[in-house]
Design a protein around this motif. Structure first.
Motif, PDB file in Angstrom:
ATOM      1  N   LEU A  98      45.546  -8.914  37.142  1.00  0.00           N
ATOM      2  CA  LEU A  98      44.146  -8.552  37.375  1.00  0.00           C
ATOM      3  C   LEU A  98      43.485  -8.024  36.106  1.00  0.00           C
ATOM      4  CD1 LEU A  98      44.632  -6.825  40.839  1.00  0.00           C
ATOM      5  CD2 LEU A  98      43.213  -8.834  40.419  1.00  0.00           C
ATOM      6  N   PHE A  99      44.196  -7.169  35.396  1.00  0.00           N
ATOM      7  CA  PHE A  99      43.634  -6.611  34.155  1.00  0.00           C
ATOM      8  C   PHE A  99      43.404  -7.720  33.127  1.00  0.00           C
ATOM      9  CE2 PHE A  99      43.979  -4.792  29.911  1.00  0.00           C
ATOM     10  CZ  PHE A  99      43.084  -3.729  29.987  1.00  0.00           C
ATOM     11  N   GLY A 100      44.381  -8.611  32.974  1.00  0.00           N
ATOM     12  CA  GLY A 100      44.247  -9.706  32.014  1.00  0.00           C
ATOM     13  C   GLY A 100      43.118 -10.650  32.365  1.00  0.00           C
ATOM     14  N   SER A 101      42.927 -10.922  33.662  1.00  0.00           N
ATOM     15  CA  SER A 101      41.834 -11.805  34.086  1.00  0.00           C
ATOM     16  C   SER A 101      40.482 -11.227  33.694  1.00  0.00           C
ATOM     17  CB  SER A 101      41.894 -12.026  35.602  1.00  0.00           C
ATOM     18  OG  SER A 101      43.064 -12.715  35.974  1.00  0.00           O
ATOM     19  N   GLY A 102      40.310  -9.937  33.955  1.00  0.00           N
ATOM     20  CA  GLY A 102      39.048  -9.282  33.597  1.00  0.00           C
ATOM     21  C   GLY A 102      38.804  -9.293  32.098  1.00  0.00           C
ATOM     22  N   PHE A 103      39.859  -9.044  31.338  1.00  0.00           N
ATOM     23  CA  PHE A 103      39.737  -9.010  29.877  1.00  0.00           C
ATOM     24  C   PHE A 103      39.353 -10.388  29.326  1.00  0.00           C
ATOM     25  CE2 PHE A 103      41.674  -9.034  25.568  1.00  0.00           C
ATOM     26  CZ  PHE A 103      40.898  -8.022  25.005  1.00  0.00           C
ATOM     27  N   CYS A 104      39.920 -11.449  29.887  1.00  0.00           N
ATOM     28  CA  CYS A 104      39.602 -12.810  29.431  1.00  0.00           C
ATOM     29  C   CYS A 104      38.137 -13.153  29.679  1.00  0.00           C
ATOM     30  CB  CYS A 104      40.507 -13.830  30.127  1.00  0.00           C
ATOM     31  SG  CYS A 104      42.201 -13.876  29.492  1.00  0.00           S
ATOM     32  N   LEU A 105      37.602 -12.752  30.834  1.00  0.00           N
ATOM     33  CA  LEU A 105      36.186 -13.028  31.109  1.00  0.00           C
ATOM     34  C   LEU A 105      35.283 -12.281  30.128  1.00  0.00           C
ATOM     35  CD1 LEU A 105      35.897 -13.041  35.003  1.00  0.00           C
ATOM     36  CD2 LEU A 105      35.967 -14.980  33.443  1.00  0.00           C
ATOM     37  N   LEU A 106      35.685 -11.081  29.758  1.00  0.00           N
ATOM     38  CA  LEU A 106      34.902 -10.341  28.770  1.00  0.00           C
ATOM     39  C   LEU A 106      34.932 -11.045  27.417  1.00  0.00           C
ATOM     40  CD1 LEU A 106      35.837  -6.634  29.631  1.00  0.00           C
ATOM     41  CD2 LEU A 106      33.749  -7.872  30.229  1.00  0.00           C
ATOM     42  N   LEU A 107      36.064 -11.656  27.073  1.00  0.00           N
ATOM     43  CA  LEU A 107      36.152 -12.408  25.819  1.00  0.00           C
ATOM     44  C   LEU A 107      35.246 -13.640  25.850  1.00  0.00           C
ATOM     45  CD1 LEU A 107      39.971 -12.313  24.948  1.00  0.00           C
ATOM     46  CD2 LEU A 107      38.107 -11.069  23.830  1.00  0.00           C
ATOM     47  N   ILE A 108      35.142 -14.297  27.001  1.00  0.00           N
ATOM     48  CA  ILE A 108      34.222 -15.434  27.119  1.00  0.00           C
ATOM     49  C   ILE A 108      32.788 -14.965  26.887  1.00  0.00           C
ATOM     50  CG2 ILE A 108      33.267 -17.151  28.715  1.00  0.00           C
ATOM     51  CD1 ILE A 108      36.028 -17.401  29.957  1.00  0.00           C
ATOM     52  N   ASN A 109      32.467 -13.791  27.417  1.00  0.00           N
ATOM     53  CA  ASN A 109      31.133 -13.241  27.176  1.00  0.00           C
ATOM     54  C   ASN A 109      30.886 -12.994  25.695  1.00  0.00           C
ATOM     55  OD1 ASN A 109      29.840 -13.210  29.625  1.00  0.00           O
ATOM     56  ND2 ASN A 109      30.577 -11.202  30.221  1.00  0.00           N
ATOM     57  N   VAL A 110      31.914 -12.537  24.999  1.00  0.00           N
ATOM     58  CA  VAL A 110      31.786 -12.317  23.549  1.00  0.00           C
ATOM     59  C   VAL A 110      31.412 -13.630  22.863  1.00  0.00           C
ATOM     60  CG1 VAL A 110      33.059 -11.755  21.447  1.00  0.00           C
ATOM     61  CG2 VAL A 110      33.336 -10.325  23.469  1.00  0.00           C
ATOM     62  N   ALA A 111      32.059 -14.732  23.274  1.00  0.00           N
ATOM     63  CA  ALA A 111      31.753 -16.041  22.691  1.00  0.00           C
ATOM     64  C   ALA A 111      30.311 -16.447  22.970  1.00  0.00           C
ATOM     65  CB  ALA A 111      32.719 -17.085  23.242  1.00  0.00           C
ATOM     66  N   LEU A 199      29.733 -13.378  34.778  1.00  0.00           N
ATOM     67  CA  LEU A 199      31.094 -13.238  34.279  1.00  0.00           C
ATOM     68  C   LEU A 199      31.478 -11.772  34.095  1.00  0.00           C
ATOM     69  CD1 LEU A 199      30.997 -16.034  31.519  1.00  0.00           C
ATOM     70  CD2 LEU A 199      31.816 -16.244  33.865  1.00  0.00           C
ATOM     71  N   THR A 200      30.509 -10.954  33.743  1.00  0.00           N
ATOM     72  CA  THR A 200      30.784  -9.548  33.451  1.00  0.00           C
ATOM     73  C   THR A 200      31.139  -8.758  34.708  1.00  0.00           C
ATOM     74  OG1 THR A 200      29.206  -9.654  31.620  1.00  0.00           O
ATOM     75  CG2 THR A 200      29.862  -7.458  32.378  1.00  0.00           C
ATOM     76  N   ILE A 201      30.386  -8.960  35.780  1.00  0.00           N
ATOM     77  CA  ILE A 201      30.612  -8.180  37.005  1.00  0.00           C
ATOM     78  C   ILE A 201      32.009  -8.417  37.581  1.00  0.00           C
ATOM     79  CG2 ILE A 201      29.863  -7.871  39.405  1.00  0.00           C
ATOM     80  CD1 ILE A 201      26.985  -8.312  38.401  1.00  0.00           C
ATOM     81  N   PRO A 202      32.445  -9.656  37.783  1.00  0.00           N
ATOM     82  CA  PRO A 202      33.813  -9.847  38.285  1.00  0.00           C
ATOM     83  C   PRO A 202      34.878  -9.360  37.314  1.00  0.00           C
ATOM     84  CG  PRO A 202      32.800 -11.964  37.761  1.00  0.00           C
ATOM     85  CD  PRO A 202      31.723 -10.947  37.720  1.00  0.00           C
ATOM     86  N   ALA A 203      34.602  -9.411  36.007  1.00  0.00           N
ATOM     87  CA  ALA A 203      35.569  -8.903  35.026  1.00  0.00           C
ATOM     88  C   ALA A 203      35.820  -7.416  35.246  1.00  0.00           C
ATOM     89  CB  ALA A 203      35.062  -9.160  33.612  1.00  0.00           C
ATOM     90  N   LEU A 204      34.772  -6.654  35.403  1.00  0.00           N
ATOM     91  CA  LEU A 204      34.905  -5.210  35.615  1.00  0.00           C
ATOM     92  C   LEU A 204      35.554  -4.903  36.961  1.00  0.00           C
ATOM     93  CD1 LEU A 204      31.435  -4.050  34.228  1.00  0.00           C
ATOM     94  CD2 LEU A 204      33.651  -4.047  33.056  1.00  0.00           C
TER      95      LEU A 204
END
Length: 472
Positions: A98-111, A199-204
């Motif tokens: 779960l933690f890794g999934s959220g972190f990956c979505l945040l990285l997509i947002n960075v892109a 993407l941000t809301i489900p990541a958090l």
């Protein structure tokens, strides 16, 4: 409490049963919520495919590559994580996912925020593909490991008898997650917010649920509850001890059940067949999962397309419950029910193949998508939950609760390998030949999966005279 302690008395049995039943709702809730979060984060990407193409400038080919990369790593992740869940603390594996999934979505947002695609096509595509490569691994924890935890707690005779119904309700998690993602995206777009908030809301939310999951008790034995599975193991160990004692040999202290090997899991009857057939069913499901909003975008705006696509996910929820309940009534004959659903699905896909280019009225489309969700969702839900639990309860591994995660992971993982390869064809097919070709492609996949289950369906329809049940 040692597993080799003599079996408890009847009063202790009642207390163990009471404690087992008391914790079952909490185990259901936490594992349900974890898989809900996984699908919430997984589905949100497909709901913003058009903005990713129109605003972030990712081509349909790149989006198709992302689907394939995700499915490939998700497939490998299922196989690996199922084994990890049987070997290490399942709750930690679930929390990491779960933690890794959220972190990956945040990285997509960075892109997206820093326009990596605008800086360099190669860099932008490579970065987002690499993130989705990791995302697939993290997403693959919920299915096999969550199912194993559920199997640990729902192991009393009453739960086993109603296994299809229980897991039918439990597997609604993924579709509630899909629906929530669609509603969240529609709300964000309707409020004119930047699409990356989808993407941000489900990541958090994923990161927050990871901390709650880490507190879950994965196995009743961890808190001294003796379950029927442990009793079976005690009986086996006692018989082995007596056998060695007669030979003048001593047995080493029982350190608990050992995780089943991959080879051992494939040697369980029907595991390989279900894994192969499930791949074609999963491909049908994931083509719709990833591409339905895109297909609907041909006829509706993005907000309307996402809302209409929700009907598919809504239909998938009762599908699992119906298949589970009906198969429980018929003594666990799940293959027959699955086969009936797949035959009806072929008819429905034929309607889409004939009408997809000319268009369907919104009312007709809503009804068809709801029915399609029921027909696709039922078999997919049950194969990776109740069927996997049935297979992991085979007499050859009875008493060992370190097999369900591996069996579920193999079925889901092998199915995902087939789906990841099959997804490569969707983008080029719809671009060159139109959506009619995609629907015919799905008809072929559904028919192939059903034929692969033919021997099992026949065995359930015409069981040997001395076979009272055909759960596995």
């Amino acid at each position: 409490m040692s597993e080799t302690k003599p079996l408890v008395g009847s009063s202790e049995d009642a207390e163990h049963f009471r404690r087992l039943k008391a914790y079952q709702p909490w185990a259901f809730f936490i594992t349900f919520g974890g898989y809900f979060m996984s699908h919430f984060s997984r589905k949100c990407y497909s709901t913003v495919k058009r903005p990713l193409q129109d605003l972030a400038h990712y081509s349909p080919l790149v989006l198709s590559e992302m689907d394939t990369i995700f499915m490939a790593t998700y497939a490998a992740g299922n196989i690996i994580n199922g084994k990890l869940g049987d070997t290490f603390d399942p709750t930690i594996i679930l929390a990491i996912g779960l933690f890794g999934s959220g972190f990956c979505l945040l990285l997509i947002n960075v892109a997206i925020w820093f326009d990596f695609e605008g800086i360099s096509d190669t860099f932008g595509v490579t970065f987002i593909d690499a993130v989705y490569f990791l995302f697939g691994f993290f997403q693959a924890t919920g299915g096999p490991v969550g199912t194993a935890v559920m199997g640990n707690w729902f192991c009393d005779p009453e739960s086993i008898k109603n296994r299809g119904t229980i897991f039918g309700f439990w597997t609604c998690h993924q579709y509630l997650g899909d629906i929530t993602a669609g509603l969240c995206t529609s709300l964000i777009l309707s409020l004119k917010m930047p699409y990356w908030w989808a993407l941000t809301i489900p990541a958090l939310c994923n990161i927050a649920w990871a901390f709650l999951t880490a507190q879950l008790i994965a196995d009743p034995l961890n808190v001294g509850i003796i379950t029927p599975e442990v009793k079976i193991r005690q009986e086996k160990m006692e018989a082995k001890r007596k056998e060695l004692a007669e030979k003048g040999e001593a047995m080493d202290e029982d350190q608990g059940p050992k995780p089943i090997s991959y080879i051992g899991a494939f040697q369980i009857p029907m595991v390989a067949q279900y894994a192969l057939a499930f791949g074609f069913f999963k491909l049908t499901n994931y083509v719709l999962f990833f591409w339905l909003p895109y297909f609907l975008g041909k006829h509706f705006d993005d907000i309307t397309a996402n809302l209409i696509a929700l009907l598919y996910s809504v239909g998938m929820m009762p599908g699992g419950i119906i298949v589970g309940y009906v198969s429980d009534i018929f003594g666990g004959r799940r293959a027959v029910v699955i086969g009936a659903f797949m035959c009806a699905l072929i008819v429905l896909l034929s309607v889409f193949a004939a009408k997809s280019e000319s268009g369907l009225s919104p009312v007709t489309l809503l009804c068809l998508l709801g029915c399609m969700g029921i027909l696709v969702g039922g078999p997919n839900n049950i194969i990776t939950s109740a069927v996997a639990a049935d297979l992991a309860s085979h007499p050859s591994v009875r008493g060992n609760n370190k097999s369900l995660g591996t069996v579920t992971g193999l079925i889901n993982g092998c199915g995902s390998i087939t789906a990841s390869i099959g997804l490569l064809a969707v983008g080029p097919l719809q671009e060159k030949y139109g959506w009619g070709s995609v629907w015919f492609y799905l008809i072929g996949c559904t028919a192939t999966g059903t034929l692969l289950m033919g021997t099992k369906i026949y065995a359930e329809l015409f069981p040997p005279a001395n076979t009272p049940s055909v759960n596995v």
